[in-house]
Each structure stands twice: as C-alpha cells, then as structure tokens.
Design a protein around this motif. Structure first.
Motif, PDB file in Angstrom:
ATOM      1  N   THR A   1       0.853  -1.193   0.000  1.00 22.15           N
ATOM      2  CA  THR A   1       0.000   0.000   0.000  1.00 22.15           C
ATOM      3  C   THR A   1       0.885   1.237   0.000  1.00 22.15           C
TER       4      THR A   1
ATOM      5  N   SER B   1      -4.750   6.440  -0.566  1.00 21.86           N
ATOM      6  CA  SER B   1      -3.675   5.486  -0.796  1.00 21.86           C
ATOM      7  C   SER B   1      -4.018   4.630  -2.009  1.00 21.86           C
TER       8      SER B   1
ATOM      9  N   LEU C   1      -3.134   0.518  -3.727  1.00 18.52           N
ATOM     10  CA  LEU C   1      -2.430  -0.756  -3.777  1.00 18.52           C
ATOM     11  C   LEU C   1      -1.557  -0.798  -5.025  1.00 18.52           C
TER      12      LEU C   1
ATOM     13  N   TRP D   1     -11.116  -4.457  -4.915  1.00 19.75           N
ATOM     14  CA  TRP D   1     -10.054  -3.465  -4.731  1.00 19.75           C
ATOM     15  C   TRP D   1     -10.309  -2.305  -5.683  1.00 19.75           C
TER      16      TRP D   1
ATOM     17  N   THR E   1      -5.797  -8.074  -2.847  1.00 17.12           N
ATOM     18  CA  THR E   1      -6.175  -7.955  -1.439  1.00 17.12           C
ATOM     19  C   THR E   1      -6.064  -9.284  -0.712  1.00 17.12           C
TER      20      THR E   1
END
Length: 577
Positions: free
Chosen positions: A276, A311, A313, A384, A549
C-alpha cells in the motif's frame, strides 16, 4: 512646503488598517493574486505620480493567529532617496491590530531586489500582468531572498506555518514633497486630511494603487474582492478589502510511504504480492513508482496514482521458487522527491511428501473415534480500487498588452493567450474477483462391489475438485492452484494428499495423483480395512487464488458410505488336485 510640513507634523493618528492582495505558495509557490486599475489622467506641478515609481512591502505573518512575525521590508526597482515623508515599515495587519499611523520624516529605507520587480501599478504608460506578478512572488529564488531579509530560513518560511503579506507602495509628489505610501496608509491618511489626498491624487491613491493587488479568495480575515476593477473606491473599502496580496504555503508535502505485510506461499505457485502506497498526492505530474526486488530480480510498477489523503495498492505478479525457503522481498516507493522502503518476509513451503502409507490387510485401529471436521479460514470474494487521474481543464485568458504607436498616439493591443490552469481530479475504478468450487468423491472404478456412493472398506475412492474464478481484472488475479485433501482415518492431520492440477487457469480441476501402491496406478485413495461402517468424509482445502487484497480459498467436503469390508468379497475354496 511649510504648509506641507505643517499638515504632516500636525497629524495625531491612531488608526487601524486593512488592505488585501493575495498570493498563495505551495512548495515553490502558487499565486492567488488579482488586480485592476486604468489610466491616471493629468496631474499638476505639485501633485503627480510617474509610472514605475512603485514598490511592494513584504511582511511575514504567522498563519495560526495572523500575528506579525517579521519586520516589514520595502522592495522597489527605484532609488527613492528623495522621500521626505513616509509612515515607517508598518503592515496592514499591524494597523488593523491597533498600530497608530505615525509620521516618519527620517531616511526612507528600501531594498533593490536582485530579480527586479515586475510592473505593479497600471497606468497610461503600461499595464501590469497579474500572471507575471504571481510568478514573481512565488519564485523560489525570490522567496529565498524574502526569507533572508526577514530573518527566516527558507524551509521554515515555506513549511506551512507562515504566510507572506504583500502591499503595493506608490512613490509620488504631494504638495511638492516626495512621499511613500501603501494603499492602506494612503486611505488612513486621507481620512485624517478630510479627503484632501483624494481630491488631488484620486486616480492613483483611490483606484490604481489599491486595485493593483486584491484577494481572489478570502484569507487572514480579509475578503475576496468582487467589486469593480476600474472605478475609484472609498477609504473604508481600501482599508477593509484592497491593497494586499498573500503568499501562503501548504504544510510540507507528506513523504511517500509504503506499507507491507508478510506472506506464506507454496512452492511453484504464481502469486500476487501487494503493498500500500500513500503520502501526498500522486498524479501524472508527480507519479509514484514502486520497485520490488524478489530473489535478485527487479520488478517496477510505475504510474501509481492516488489523491491527497488517500492510498493505492501496487502489486507484482511472480512465481515462487521450486524449493522451500525464506525470502526477503525488498520494496521501495519513490514519489515527489522522497523514497520509502520496506521488506516483505515470504515463507515458501512445500506441501508434498505427506502421502498416506501403504495400507495393509492386518491394519487395526480399535480405538478409532471420528475427529471434528476441520475448517480453515476461507475467503471467496475480494474487491479493490484503482485510482485513475482525470484532468480538469480550466482555461483562463492571460493578457499581454503591447503598445502600438509612438509616444503621442497609438493604442494598446492585447496579445495574450488562453492558458489551461486546470488540475487533476480522480476517478475510482472498482475491481473484484470471486471463487466458487465443488468436490466430488466416488468409488474407484476398479471396485467390483461398489453401488452408487456405497463401498466396502479397503477399496479405493476417486476425487475431483473443480474451481471457477470470475473477475473483471484478470491481470491482477490467479486461478486456484492448490488443493490438499485430508482424511478421517488420520484425524484430518499427519498425512494428506496434494492433489494434481489436471486443468489450470480460471477453471481449474484437481484429482488425486496416481497412487504408487495401486496395482493399476490409479488416481485413488484406499480406505482402511478397519474403517467402521458409516459416512466416510474427506476434507479438502482449496487455496492459492491470489488477488491484490489477498488469497481466495474454500473448505470443501464430500462423502461416500462404508458398509462392510472387502474381505466379504473373498472366500476360500480347496485347490483342485
């Protein structure tokens, strides 16, 4: 001249002051300034102003409470050593907080900046450019000079705790004497003279000077100016709303941060390893790149975007090694001039080599009792988000006035252009994956007495596990890759069978590997002869369906019924002589 001095020296001024322009700096600086004004008309021998006789007063203000944090400094391109009357170095905020307007007949001090000031006050002799003014007062070198002159380090001045107040200054002749005034001081002084300054110098002191800088957005307690940009204004309007600019700084840009966690993987498995990333804002003008070093091989994930305060991923797809081991995966995220590093500890394990032993005819287990069915944590769906930057265009006309003609006749022509002052917005794309699976146990085809789902103990069973994965981002998802079956005779532990993948991808299929104890090399598992009658239920854990995830997995079971044992299918007869 005697009259002039008597006017000035009789002043007993205790006035407050408020006159705004605004420039905002973000990092190296981001201007928020506007202006107006126009021609000045004709003056007289005793009351006049020459175009270019101007400057800017600079004062550092504390952002938290609007307190004056430095002495004021007057910048000018001129050498106004002939100034007879000024009011010292007092800021608009100081006047507003109760500082008295006080006559100063001493030497007027000023600074000629290394980078000359742009034109500030409009006149018949030339028009100023607000874009140039913004650019000047948000230039790093100019800000460094201001920091040095006001007793600040550049890093402290621009860390978001301070703002710079700018006030335009005019140097002009009033009743034959040279004077220096900010727009606010001129308004306060005019109030004390009962309007005499306005009657002589209105186009300068009550139009072009105060309208040379004002706020686009309210700040430091002063409003944004929404009135006319080309009309004379009152003393009270100047004091409350005009003649100032503000350079403000956002807090120091948060450094790029990368957050990691540890994983357990199986050997020879395709996996998705995510991290992340956060800190500040990442957009096409300031992208973040994430780098993974895995087993000596480098992977780079570029253009990782996210809005301020959020943020994103970032992940890499790779295949684990063929031998068990511990791996340290080094990760770095670089953006906006900062780099953050982290480590992912990956444990690579091998589930093979735990096949049940060879079943024998004399195996016994009189103390057997059924064990509880295991249930591993399972996850059958994941979602996600991926931020997508979208440019928000904002086209603004930037004037560039050019005089065509000679000194006595001609016209101004605007050779400006449209400039896109837009910014990045963000759209959020949502992706998902889901896992469905089933398991089927059937009697082995070589079992001569099996009936439907019923077998005698000692015979074998076959198994098929089918797994289906659906997703709208296939590049970020793997199919299910591992299925392990555990058996009730071992209490669902100690021994297990790692199933063979007979089909892969998003529609995977798994079966028992060929059994080395099978006469016919069948994909079978032999039930023990001592297994009591009743339901015989193997348990399978399906796993290694990887997403950004985490892993998707399922618990699966199926049963056959045991009734009797294979010895009942055998009989002893005398051998023929």
């Amino acid at each position: 001249m005697k009259r002039l001095f008597s006017i000035f020296l009789s002043l007993a001024l205790l006035l407050t002051l408020c006159t705004p322009l605004s420039a905002y700096a973000d990092g190296d600086g981001d201007g928020n300034i506007d202006h107006g004004g126009g021609g000045l008309g004709n003056g007289s021998d005793e009351n006049f102003w020459n175009s270019g006789d101007e400057g800017v007063r600079v004062t550092v203000i504390r952002a938290s409470d609007h307190a004056v944090a430095s002495a004021s400094v007057d910048f000018t391109n001129r050498h106004p050593d002939n100034i007879i009357i000024n009011f010292g170095k007092v800021s608009k905020i100081a006047y507003n907080n109760g500082h008295a307007l006080a006559l100063n007949t001493g030497r007027y001090s000023y600074v000629n900046p290394a980078q000359p000031l742009p034109k500030i006050i409009n006149s018949d002799q030339g028009q100023s450019s607000i874009e140039v003014i913004k650019s000047y007062f948000t230039d790093e070198q100019v800000l460094r000079s201001i920091a040095n002159l006001t007793g600040f380090s550049y890093s402290i001045l621009t860390n978001g705790n301070y703002k710079i107040l700018l006030e335009p200054i005019a140097y002009f002749t009033f009743y034959g004497a040279r004077v220096a005034m900010t727009a606010t001081e001129a308004a306060l002084y005019d109030q004390r003279l009962g309007g005499d300054l306005r009657s002589k110098m209105a186009s300068l002191t009550h139009k072009n000077l105060p309208l040379s800088m004002f706020l686009d957005t309210s700040d430091l307690g002063y409003p944004a100016w929404t009135g006319s940009r080309d009309d004379r204004v009152s003393d009270s309007t100047i004091i409350s709303s005009l003649g100032l600019g503000i350079v403000r700084f956002s807090a120091a840009e948060p450094p790029t941060q990368v957050s990691t966690q540890n994983y357990t993987y199986r050997v020879n498995t395709e996996v998705i390893t995510p991290v992340t990333v956060s800190g500040g804002q990442s957009d096409p003008d300031h992208p973040v790149t994430v780098r993974f070093n895995i087993g000596g091989r480098n992977y780079a994930v570029g253009n990782v975007y996210y809005p301020d305060g959020d943020s994103q991923l970032a992940w890499v797809r790779w295949t684990t090694p063929s031998t068990p081991q511990s791996m340290a995966i080094h990760v770095s995220a670089t953006g906006r001039g900062s780099t953050s590093e982290g480590t992912i500890n990956a444990s690579i394990v091998d589930l093979s080599g735990h096949d049940p032993p060879d079943p024998n005819a004399d195996d016994r287990n009189s103390g057997y009792s059924p064990a509880s069915m295991p249930s591993n944590p399972q996850k059958t769906s994941a979602s996600w988000n991926v931020w997508r930057p979208v440019w928000h265009a904002d086209w603004v006309w930037v004037s560039d006035w050019v005089w065509h003609g000679d000194d006595t006749s001609g016209s101004w022509e605007d050779n400006g252009s449209w400039v896109d002052h837009g910014w990045w917005d963000f759209a959020c794309d949502t992706y998902s994956a889901s896992l469905s699976a089933s398991m089927s146990i059937t009697p082995d085809g070589k079992d001569p007495t099996a009936s439907d789902e019923t077998i005698k103990s000692g015979y074998g069973i076959n198994q098929t596990a089918a797994a289906s994965v659906s997703t709208n981002q296939s590049s970020a998802v793997t199919g299910a890759q591992t299925a392990v079956t555990y058996f009730p005779e071992f209490g669902y532990k100690t021994y297990w069978r790692l199933l063979d993948p007979t089909a892969g991808g998003f529609n995977a299929r798994f079966e028992f590997a060929p059994n080395r104890y099978s006469t016919y090399n069948r994909r079978t598992h032999f039930t023990p002869l001592w297994m009591p009658d009743g339901s015989y239920t193997p348990y399978t854990f399906l796993e290694d369906c990887w997403t950004p995830t985490g892993m998707l997995s399922m618990n699966l079971t199926d049963s056959v019924t045991i009734r009797g044992n294979l010895w009942s299918d055998w009989r002893a007869i005398p051998a023929l002589p």
